[in-house]
Design a protein around this motif. Structure first.
Motif, mmCIF file in Angstrom:
data_model
loop_
_atom_site.group_PDB
_atom_site.id
_atom_site.type_symbol
_atom_site.label_atom_id
_atom_site.label_comp_id
_atom_site.label_asym_id
_atom_site.label_seq_id
_atom_site.Cartn_x
_atom_site.Cartn_y
_atom_site.Cartn_z
ATOM 1 N N ARG A 137 -12.391 -28.215 -33.772
ATOM 2 C CA ARG A 137 -13.311 -27.544 -32.848
ATOM 3 C C ARG A 137 -14.737 -28.076 -33.004
ATOM 4 N N TYR A 141 -13.863 -31.000 -30.210
ATOM 5 C CA TYR A 141 -14.047 -30.147 -29.027
ATOM 6 C C TYR A 141 -15.507 -30.059 -28.607
ATOM 7 N N HIS A 145 -15.891 -31.314 -24.768
ATOM 8 C CA HIS A 145 -15.449 -30.260 -23.846
ATOM 9 C C HIS A 145 -16.154 -30.313 -22.484
ATOM 10 N N GLY A 181 -10.126 -21.212 -29.184
ATOM 11 C CA GLY A 181 -10.819 -19.935 -29.392
ATOM 12 C C GLY A 181 -10.235 -19.124 -30.529
ATOM 13 N N GLN A 184 -9.582 -15.684 -29.338
ATOM 14 C CA GLN A 184 -10.593 -15.216 -28.387
ATOM 15 C C GLN A 184 -10.563 -16.095 -27.137
ATOM 16 N N MET A 185 -10.995 -15.528 -26.015
ATOM 17 C CA MET A 185 -10.985 -16.271 -24.751
ATOM 18 C C MET A 185 -12.344 -16.852 -24.392
ATOM 19 N N ASP A 186 -13.316 -16.766 -25.306
ATOM 20 C CA ASP A 186 -14.677 -17.164 -24.951
ATOM 21 C C ASP A 186 -14.809 -18.651 -24.649
ATOM 22 N N ARG A 187 -14.048 -19.509 -25.343
ATOM 23 C CA ARG A 187 -14.150 -20.952 -25.079
ATOM 24 C C ARG A 187 -13.631 -21.270 -23.673
ATOM 25 N N TYR A 188 -12.512 -20.689 -23.311
ATOM 26 C CA TYR A 188 -11.952 -20.908 -21.971
ATOM 27 C C TYR A 188 -12.893 -20.367 -20.913
ATOM 28 N N GLU A 189 -13.398 -19.170 -21.119
ATOM 29 C CA GLU A 189 -14.236 -18.522 -20.110
ATOM 30 C C GLU A 189 -15.604 -19.192 -19.969
ATOM 31 N N ASP A 190 -16.251 -19.486 -21.105
ATOM 32 C CA ASP A 190 -17.616 -20.022 -21.068
ATOM 33 C C ASP A 190 -17.653 -21.528 -20.815
ATOM 34 N N ASP A 191 -16.722 -22.258 -21.420
ATOM 35 C CA ASP A 191 -16.779 -23.717 -21.363
ATOM 36 C C ASP A 191 -16.007 -24.318 -20.184
#
Length: 305
Positions: A137, A141, A145, A181, A184-191
């Motif tokens: 990551r 990543y 990303h 993540g 968590q879903m923050d990487r998918y949602e934010d990035d």
């Protein structure tokens, strides 16, 4: 090695041979698979180096070297292979490198398993699996990303225009955003998702501008419904399921705007509905905050009394 004290340098030299063999296997070079004897010797070496009496207990040093093994492989091999590729070729390389990395984490965490069971557990340190995934990551990543997101959105737009794309590839790439993540879903949602939704809104705004000029209202609605169906199909094939509702909202807003903006003052009632909705939601949130504060004050008063 089992009957006498193992020095850090000597023990690590032996472990390096096993790590080098694993890396050669991952790179597809001629290398026979690990035998059970090789596996046991690597595991036993770590066990012995961690259970020797101080100052020859090398648990902390081996924990650090475990991380360094990933960092060295990523820096020397993984990143150069990604930097020389672009667009869809970069996506394919990333999927391959992520799959290989997970294999490497799985094997090395077996060799170093004794650290997980005792040294790491007693000190509440990140597990071997977490350390391995975090290395990818932070080093891979974080560097790629943004380019990966742009390449994926470009392919999605191509598909919207009727081109055939490799949906399985997109699925594998977007799974990386989710998996990185670590729960968590923050990487998918934010990035990824935020920019994808913005691109979706811009795409359908452009489409709607031409449709509203060329088509009747029923035809416009039919085209909108067909596009919505295709977006749901994309969710089922490669986007995360959580994106479906957000995509629908983007298209609903675009469609509503285009339908009402051509009518004199047609947007006024729509705007009023949104205003009422937002006001109601905001009022509810403020009331929740006030209630929470009031409850907290009452609790303190009771304690003081």
């Amino acid at each position: 090695m089992e009957n006498k004290t193992i020095g850090l340098d000597k023990g690590w030299d032996y472990m390096q041979k096993g790590i080098t063999k694993l890396k050669r296997i991952l790179e597809g070079l001629p290398e026979p698979p690990f035998t059970s004897e090789e596996y046991m010797m690597l595991y036993t070496t770590i066990y012995n180096m961690c259970t020797q009496k101080p100052p020859h207990d090398y648990s902390q040093q081996l924990y650090d070297k475990y991380r360094e093994a990933f960092e060295e492989y990523i820096t020397s091999t993984v990143l150069p292979s990604l930097r020389e590729k672009h667009d869809e070729f970069m996506l394919r390389e990333l999927v391959k490198r992520w799959a290989n990395h997970k294999v490497m984490v799985r094997w090395l965490s077996r060799f170093f398993h004794y650290l997980d069971r005792y040294f790491i557990a007693r000190r509440s340190l990140p597990t071997l699996n977490e350390v391995g995934l975090t290395c990818f990551r932070d080093l891979v990543y974080q560097e790629v990303h943004a380019k990966v997101k742009d390449a994926v959105i470009t392919l999605i737009d191509k598909e919207r225009e009727g081109e055939q794309i490799d949906r399985a590839l997109l699925k594998n790439v977007l799974d990386i955003f989710v998996e990185i993540g670590m729960g968590q879903m923050d990487r998918y949602e934010d990035d990824f998702e935020a920019d994808m939704l913005q691109d979706t809104g811009a795409y359908y705004s452009r489409k709607a501008s031409s449709w509203i000029e060329e088509d009747s209202c029923p035809d416009y609605m039919l085209k909108s419904e067909e596009c919505l169906k295709k977006e749901r199909d994309r969710v089922s094939h490669y986007l995360h399921s959580s994106s479906e509702t957000k995509l629908s909202e983007v298209e609903d807003l675009s469609r509503m705007y285009r339908l009402y903006c051509k009518i004199p003052r047609g947007l006024d009632p729509v705007a009023n509905i949104f205003k009422q909705h937002i006001t109601a939601e905001g009022t509810a949130l403020v009331q929740q905050a006030e209630d929470a504060t009031s409850n907290q004050v009452n609790f303190i008063i009771i304690l003081l009394v």
